[in-house]
Design an enzyme around this catalytic site. Structure first.
Site, mmCIF file in Angstrom:
data_model
loop_
_atom_site.group_PDB
_atom_site.id
_atom_site.type_symbol
_atom_site.label_atom_id
_atom_site.label_comp_id
_atom_site.label_asym_id
_atom_site.label_seq_id
_atom_site.Cartn_x
_atom_site.Cartn_y
_atom_site.Cartn_z
ATOM 1 N N HIS A 32 -1.512 -9.587 -1.247
ATOM 2 C CA HIS A 32 -1.917 -8.757 -2.343
ATOM 3 C C HIS A 32 -1.560 -9.791 -3.627
ATOM 4 O O HIS A 32 -0.926 -10.659 -3.571
ATOM 5 C CB HIS A 32 -1.033 -7.645 -2.475
ATOM 6 N N GLU B 220 -10.013 7.426 2.152
ATOM 7 C CA GLU B 220 -9.574 6.006 2.228
ATOM 8 C C GLU B 220 -10.441 5.028 2.968
ATOM 9 O O GLU B 220 -10.774 5.409 4.193
ATOM 10 C CB GLU B 220 -8.236 5.779 2.597
ATOM 11 N N SER C 99 0.659 -1.374 0.163
ATOM 12 C CA SER C 99 -0.071 -0.075 -0.120
ATOM 13 C C SER C 99 0.794 1.407 -0.041
ATOM 14 O O SER C 99 0.267 2.186 -0.560
ATOM 15 C CB SER C 99 -0.865 -0.065 0.996
#
Length: 413
Positions: A377, A276, A81
């Site tokens: 991820h 976010e 991220s």
């Protein structure tokens, strides 16, 4: 170290109008990041909440494209991220864990800093810690995303966003001072105050921020500068399904965003706001499909609020994008004979949830299941939708750095 300059945005000529005959420049820019938000997560939420004939609010924005998510990390093919947010914030690809610094560790100017130079108001809103990777990449410069107390210091002493709302008060208070949310050393990830440079909340108040700790205090303040910390760490509990998982922020993302829009829109020069939703990513890491859907819905409700604001404030660019994909989510038919995944390599927690569901499709007798391929991820591209000045320039296949370049170029000067 001085700030490096990001690559220039591509030039579309001197025409002052976009192809949809709107203004070429944006007075207000709102970047909405769904952390871990994939096309599968958006589609699963669409099916479950509005059905096959419906569209999410985020999918009703006029223009659509997608972004490549790979970082420039020398060792890993898939981004984290911090590197993903740095690409959005600075237009520079960097190594995983980097926060608004380049491959050499040198600071790179962010959209928030550019907006401040244009005399715009600025804000950061998140359900993560306000010092977590995504907001940090817009409001600080550190070589390692783990330096969250230093990130907090930079927020109030260097970049100075007008509105900072989210979780993570543990990084603002010194050891022994629990703040508004009691220390919880028994938590699986111990939640205790840990600032190594003193009480940063007090320093923020002394510098002009009104500090608020819950929804009532947030609603009551009429300050133009607000720091709100509403949890020890994240504003939710990320665990596998049924193992202490919870998505019930003390102040919902929509409520925080509504306050931020109210405050920032007072500035006659306009504003830059990053919003976010972090829980999509964290719940997907835990292969927790119900909470992933719930937090995606919370993001979409926030996008509905933002769309209403944009409709009333001409010259507002709205962009909704995922920074990367998490979990390798797939939408499948209900089939008891099909339990896919990789049980040999899955952790016990993830193994219990390789396939989640079934989930009903709204306004239908059909159901679907969600299958997961990883607890980490993936390198999948992420969908982007946008509306407002310059939005058509994002309706393409693009590197994530192009999002930065377009936003910077269209900010009203």
């Amino acid at each position: 170290m001085g700030l490096a300059t990001a690559g220039a945005a591509f030039d579309d000529g001197d025409d002052r109008l976009t192809r949809d005959r709107g203004p070429r420049t944006a007075k207000n820019v709102i970047l909405v990041v769904g952390d871990g938000l994939s096309i599968a997560a958006r589609e699963a939420a669409r099916l479950h909440f509005v059905g096959q004939d419906g569209e999410l609010e985020m999918d009703q924005l006029r223009y659509a494209g997608w972004t490549h998510t790979d970082s420039a990390d020398p060792d890993d093919a898939v981004t984290d991220s911090a590197a993903a947010a740095t690409a959005f914030a600075t237009g520079v690809r960097t190594y995983n864990g980097a926060v608004a610094v380049d491959l050499e560790g040198d600071p790179v100017r962010t959209l928030l800093e550019d907006a401040k130079e244009l005399r715009k108001a600025t804000g950061l809103v998140t359900t993560a810690q306000v010092t977590d990777a995504t907001p940090a990449a817009f409001g600080s410069h550190v070589a390692d995303r783990g330096a969250q107390t230093e990130i907090a210091r930079q927020l109030i002493e260097v970049t100075k966003p007008d509105v900072i709302l989210g979780g993570g008060e543990d990084w603002w208070y010194p050891v022994g001072d629990p703040g508004a949310y009691p220390d919880d050393p028994e938590d699986r990830r111990p939640e205790v105050s840990k600032s190594t440079i003193g009480n940063l909340v007090t320093r923020a108040e002394q510098s002009g921020w009104d500090y608020v700790r819950d929804a009532e205090e947030l609603q009551a303040t009429d300050s133009d500068r607000i720091l709100g910390l509403f949890a020890n760490e994240e504003m939710f509990e990320q665990e596998p399904e049924g193992q202490g998982d919870e998505y019930a922020p003390v102040v919902p993302l929509r409520t925080m965003t509504e306050k931020a829009l109210d405050v920032l829109s007072r500035d006659r020069h306009g504003f830059f706001l990053m919003v976010e939703e972090e829980a999509i990513d964290e719940m997907a890491h835990n292969n927790n499909a119900p909470r992933t859907l719930q937090s995606t819905q919370a993001l979409d409700e926030t996008v509905a609020l933002i769309r209403d604001f944009a409709a009333e404030h001409r010259g507002t660019l709205v962009v909704v994008v995922g920074d990367h994909e998490t979990g390798g989510m797939h939408i499948e038919n209900v089939d008891p004979a099909d339990e896919t995944g990789d049980p040999e390599n899955a952790s016990e927690a993830v193994l219990q949830s390789l396939e989640d569901g079934p989930f009903p499709i709204a306004d239908s007798e059909l159901e679907f299941v969600i299958d997961w391929t990883t607890g980490g991820h993936t390198g999948a591209a992420t969908p982007l939708t946008a509306e407002g000045p310059g939005a058509e320039r994002l309706a393409r296949v693009q590197d994530s750095t192009n999002v930065h370049d377009v936003l910077l170029d269209v900010m009203d000067r």
